[in-house]
Design a protein around this motif. Structure first.
Motif, PDB file in Angstrom:
ATOM      1  N   TRP A   1       0.812  -1.211   0.000  1.00 24.82           N
ATOM      2  CA  TRP A   1       0.000   0.000   0.000  1.00 24.82           C
ATOM      3  C   TRP A   1       0.851   1.269   0.000  1.00 24.82           C
ATOM      4  O   TRP A   1       0.394   2.314  -0.483  1.00 24.82           O
ATOM      5  CB  TRP A   1      -0.951  -0.014   1.196  1.00 24.82           C
ATOM      6  N   ARG A   2       2.060   1.190   0.501  1.00 27.23           N
ATOM      7  CA  ARG A   2       2.938   2.359   0.404  1.00 27.23           C
ATOM      8  C   ARG A   2       3.281   2.635  -1.056  1.00 27.23           C
ATOM      9  O   ARG A   2       3.401   3.802  -1.476  1.00 27.23           O
ATOM     10  CB  ARG A   2       4.204   2.128   1.228  1.00 27.23           C
ATOM     11  N   LEU A   3       3.430   1.560  -1.831  1.00 32.29           N
ATOM     12  CA  LEU A   3       3.654   1.739  -3.270  1.00 32.29           C
ATOM     13  C   LEU A   3       2.397   2.265  -3.958  1.00 32.29           C
ATOM     14  O   LEU A   3       2.481   3.054  -4.907  1.00 32.29           O
ATOM     15  CB  LEU A   3       4.085   0.405  -3.889  1.00 32.29           C
ATOM     16  N   VAL A   4       1.231   1.829  -3.464  1.00 34.66           N
ATOM     17  CA  VAL A   4      -0.028   2.335  -4.034  1.00 34.66           C
ATOM     18  C   VAL A   4      -0.160   3.831  -3.777  1.00 34.66           C
ATOM     19  O   VAL A   4      -0.581   4.604  -4.642  1.00 34.66           O
ATOM     20  CB  VAL A   4      -1.228   1.569  -3.438  1.00 34.66           C
ATOM     21  N   TYR A   5       0.222   4.259  -2.568  1.00 34.58           N
ATOM     22  CA  TYR A   5       0.094   5.675  -2.192  1.00 34.58           C
ATOM     23  C   TYR A   5       1.236   6.544  -2.716  1.00 34.58           C
ATOM     24  O   TYR A   5       1.170   7.769  -2.589  1.00 34.58           O
ATOM     25  CB  TYR A   5       0.069   5.808  -0.667  1.00 34.58           C
ATOM     26  N   GLN A   6       2.271   5.957  -3.283  1.00 34.79           N
ATOM     27  CA  GLN A   6       3.471   6.702  -3.637  1.00 34.79           C
ATOM     28  C   GLN A   6       3.140   7.885  -4.559  1.00 34.79           C
ATOM     29  O   GLN A   6       2.397   7.740  -5.524  1.00 34.79           O
ATOM     30  CB  GLN A   6       4.481   5.780  -4.314  1.00 34.79           C
TER      31      GLN A   6
ATOM     32  N   MET B   1      -2.688   4.872  -6.977  1.00 30.57           N
ATOM     33  CA  MET B   1      -3.686   5.885  -6.638  1.00 30.57           C
ATOM     34  C   MET B   1      -3.460   7.171  -7.417  1.00 30.57           C
ATOM     35  O   MET B   1      -4.388   7.733  -8.017  1.00 30.57           O
ATOM     36  CB  MET B   1      -3.655   6.155  -5.125  1.00 30.57           C
ATOM     37  N   ASN B   2      -2.238   7.654  -7.439  1.00 26.49           N
ATOM     38  CA  ASN B   2      -1.954   8.912  -8.131  1.00 26.49           C
ATOM     39  C   ASN B   2      -1.972   8.748  -9.649  1.00 26.49           C
ATOM     40  O   ASN B   2      -2.245   9.712 -10.374  1.00 26.49           O
ATOM     41  CB  ASN B   2      -0.607   9.465  -7.672  1.00 26.49           C
ATOM     42  N   ALA B   3      -1.699   7.533 -10.135  1.00 28.49           N
ATOM     43  CA  ALA B   3      -1.821   7.298 -11.576  1.00 28.49           C
ATOM     44  C   ALA B   3      -3.279   7.417 -12.003  1.00 28.49           C
ATOM     45  O   ALA B   3      -3.597   8.003 -13.053  1.00 28.49           O
ATOM     46  CB  ALA B   3      -1.275   5.918 -11.922  1.00 28.49           C
ATOM     47  N   VAL B   4      -4.197   6.879 -11.169  1.00 21.73           N
ATOM     48  CA  VAL B   4      -5.628   6.985 -11.472  1.00 21.73           C
ATOM     49  C   VAL B   4      -6.077   8.438 -11.357  1.00 21.73           C
ATOM     50  O   VAL B   4      -6.845   8.942 -12.203  1.00 21.73           O
ATOM     51  CB  VAL B   4      -6.438   6.076 -10.536  1.00 21.73           C
ATOM     52  N   LEU B   5      -5.606   9.148 -10.322  1.00 24.90           N
ATOM     53  CA  LEU B   5      -5.966  10.558 -10.182  1.00 24.90           C
ATOM     54  C   LEU B   5      -5.464  11.382 -11.359  1.00 24.90           C
ATOM     55  O   LEU B   5      -6.129  12.327 -11.820  1.00 24.90           O
ATOM     56  CB  LEU B   5      -5.398  11.111  -8.868  1.00 24.90           C
ATOM     57  N   GLY B   6      -4.283  11.036 -11.876  1.00 28.00           N
ATOM     58  CA  GLY B   6      -3.748  11.759 -13.028  1.00 28.00           C
ATOM     59  C   GLY B   6      -4.596  11.572 -14.269  1.00 28.00           C
ATOM     60  O   GLY B   6      -4.691  12.478 -15.113  1.00 28.00           O
TER      61      GLY B   6
ATOM     62  N   GLY C   1      -4.162  16.420  -9.377  1.00 27.95           N
ATOM     63  CA  GLY C   1      -2.738  16.410  -9.064  1.00 27.95           C
ATOM     64  C   GLY C   1      -2.382  15.285  -8.108  1.00 27.95           C
ATOM     65  O   GLY C   1      -3.256  14.656  -7.488  1.00 27.95           O
ATOM     66  N   PRO C   2      -1.091  15.002  -7.970  1.00 24.14           N
ATOM     67  CA  PRO C   2      -0.666  13.930  -7.066  1.00 24.14           C
ATOM     68  C   PRO C   2      -0.968  14.278  -5.604  1.00 24.14           C
ATOM     69  O   PRO C   2      -0.874  15.432  -5.184  1.00 24.14           O
ATOM     70  CB  PRO C   2       0.843  13.832  -7.310  1.00 24.14           C
ATOM     71  N   VAL C   3      -1.350  13.273  -4.855  1.00 29.80           N
ATOM     72  CA  VAL C   3      -1.674  13.420  -3.435  1.00 29.80           C
ATOM     73  C   VAL C   3      -0.854  12.405  -2.654  1.00 29.80           C
ATOM     74  O   VAL C   3      -0.781  11.229  -3.026  1.00 29.80           O
ATOM     75  CB  VAL C   3      -3.185  13.200  -3.189  1.00 29.80           C
TER      76      VAL C   3
ATOM     77  N   VAL D   1      -6.828   1.867   6.240  1.00 30.37           N
ATOM     78  CA  VAL D   1      -7.261   1.150   5.044  1.00 30.37           C
ATOM     79  C   VAL D   1      -6.516  -0.168   4.903  1.00 30.37           C
ATOM     80  O   VAL D   1      -7.106  -1.199   4.545  1.00 30.37           O
ATOM     81  CB  VAL D   1      -7.053   2.034   3.790  1.00 30.37           C
ATOM     82  N   VAL D   2      -5.230  -0.164   5.197  1.00 33.50           N
ATOM     83  CA  VAL D   2      -4.432  -1.392   5.111  1.00 33.50           C
ATOM     84  C   VAL D   2      -4.935  -2.411   6.126  1.00 33.50           C
ATOM     85  O   VAL D   2      -5.091  -3.606   5.816  1.00 33.50           O
ATOM     86  CB  VAL D   2      -2.943  -1.077   5.359  1.00 33.50           C
TER      87      VAL D   2
END
Length: 377
Positions: free
Chosen positions: A205-210, A222-227, A232-234, A249-250
């Motif tokens: 999940w740290r990689l997911v949130y990166q 997560m940020n790839a989907v937001l892009g 913007g990246p969060v 969440v984890v």
């Protein structure tokens, strides 16, 4: 004892395994022999007990080279065997078999739980060296330090949000997946995260949130989907209290599988006659669920909720792996470990005792729930 291990270390690798297995079998054999022959009445049993009373301190002295321990062990064993001999002459020596099986578990419980707990309680009221009594100074430091108050608040968020979310989601999955086509596959997919350790899940999940700068390609999911949708990246781990909820969440991702399996088994145990009777009375599916299913599985719900609450209270590895307590994301267990590594034993023990105090009500609820369930049966 050290000489024995040094001697085993000089042997070839395969022979070391054979010797260790042989020693293990010999010890188990002696225990079984003692349990079998110690309670027997008659002269043979008496001679066996006297021989054991002599051999135990001799063996301890040979292994540990300590007269004090050998003398104390000899006195205790001798007294126990003397009382046992009297019982055996009356034909009541079978009680030993019960104590023989309970003794190893009792000894491990005392050595691994009772004694460390007592030492922790004493340390909580002492300074870091463990020699000066400071009263409630360590606890006053916990509740007067702003950073510690944030830690306590984060722990309360964990206890209030994580168990409720995992239990509710587990219940939803259990209701909608049961008796559906592909039930086994769906349950397997939900339960699969349980096979991953908290540390492994935290890394995933740290990689997911990166998050990377806005002008760089995002590799975190997560940020790839937001892009893709123009946002913007969060970085949810960089600020509080978002980082606490991101780590919850984890926990929920892993714990929801356990809740689903247990609650699904409880739902399947609801008598079909009760649902049929409620349906004949005109109750809707929702009312049957709230007035028939929920009351029936209430004890199971309490067990799942309290188990998740205890797990969230002592959560440690998720916080260490994802933030290491940075950005005001620390919890009690993580702070306890951090103070211990810094040599602040008194403050670490105070955190540990505070955790214990918070866990006790949950254990009491579980015990009362179990007692009511048995009385209802």
């Amino acid at each position: 004892m050290p000489e024995l291990f040094d001697w085993i270390a000089t042997l070839p690798v395969l022979l070391q395994g054979v010797v260790i297995i042989a020693v293990f079998v010999a010890v188990v054999g002696l225990i079984v022999l003692a349990v079998e022959y110690l309670p027997r009445p008659g002269r043979g049993g008496t001679i066996f007990r006297i021989s054991l009373a002599v051999l135990v301190p001799v063996i301890i002295l040979a292994l540990l080279h300590t007269y004090d321990i050998a003398i104390a062990a000899g006195a205790l064993v001798g007294l126990g065997l003397f009382l046992l001999d009297r019982r055996a002459r009356r034909g009541a020596g079978s009680l030993l078999q019960l104590w023989a099986f309970l003794a190893p578990a009792g000894a491990l419980l005392i050595l691994g739980l009772v004694i460390p707990f007592i030492r922790t309680v004493l340390f909580a009221f002492q300074d870091d060296s463990g020699t000066v009594f400071v009263g409630f100074e360590n606890f006053a430091w916990i509740f007067s330090n702003p950073d510690n108050l944030i830690t306590v608040g984060n722990t309360l968020i964990w206890v209030l949000v994580a168990p409720a979310a995992s239990t509710i989601l587990g219940l939803i999955y259990a209701v909608f997946i049961d008796n559906s086509r592909g039930e086994k596959i769906y349950k397997l997919l939900v339960f699969l995260p349980m096979a991953i350790s908290f540390v492994g899940a935290s890394i995933i999940w740290r990689l997911v949130y990166q998050a990377r700068p806005a002008d760089e390609a995002q590799v975190g999911l997560m940020n790839a989907v937001l892009g893709m949708v123009g946002l913007g990246p969060v970085d949810p781990l960089s600020s509080a209290p978002a980082n606490t909820f991101a780590m919850i969440v984890v926990f929920v991702w892993i714990q929801v599988g356990f809740a689903m399996v247990v609650l699904s088994a409880a739902i399947k145990g609801v008598p079909a006659e009760q649902h049929e009777a409620a349906a004949l009375d005109g109750a809707s599916a929702f009312r049957r669920f709230t007035q028939v299913t929920i009351p029936w599985i209430r004890p199971t719900l309490i067990v799942v909720l309290s188990t998740a609450s205890i797990a969230s209270l002592k959560v440690f590895d998720i916080v260490i792996a994802m933030t290491n307590g940075r950005n005001s994301s620390g919890v009690l267990a993580q702070q306890m470990y951090e103070r211990f590594t810094l040599g602040e034993n008194g403050r670490a023990a105070a955190f540990a005792l505070l955790l214990c105090i918070l866990v006790i009500p949950l254990i009491v609820i579980n015990v009362r729930n179990l007692r009511r369930s048995r009385e209802g049966q």
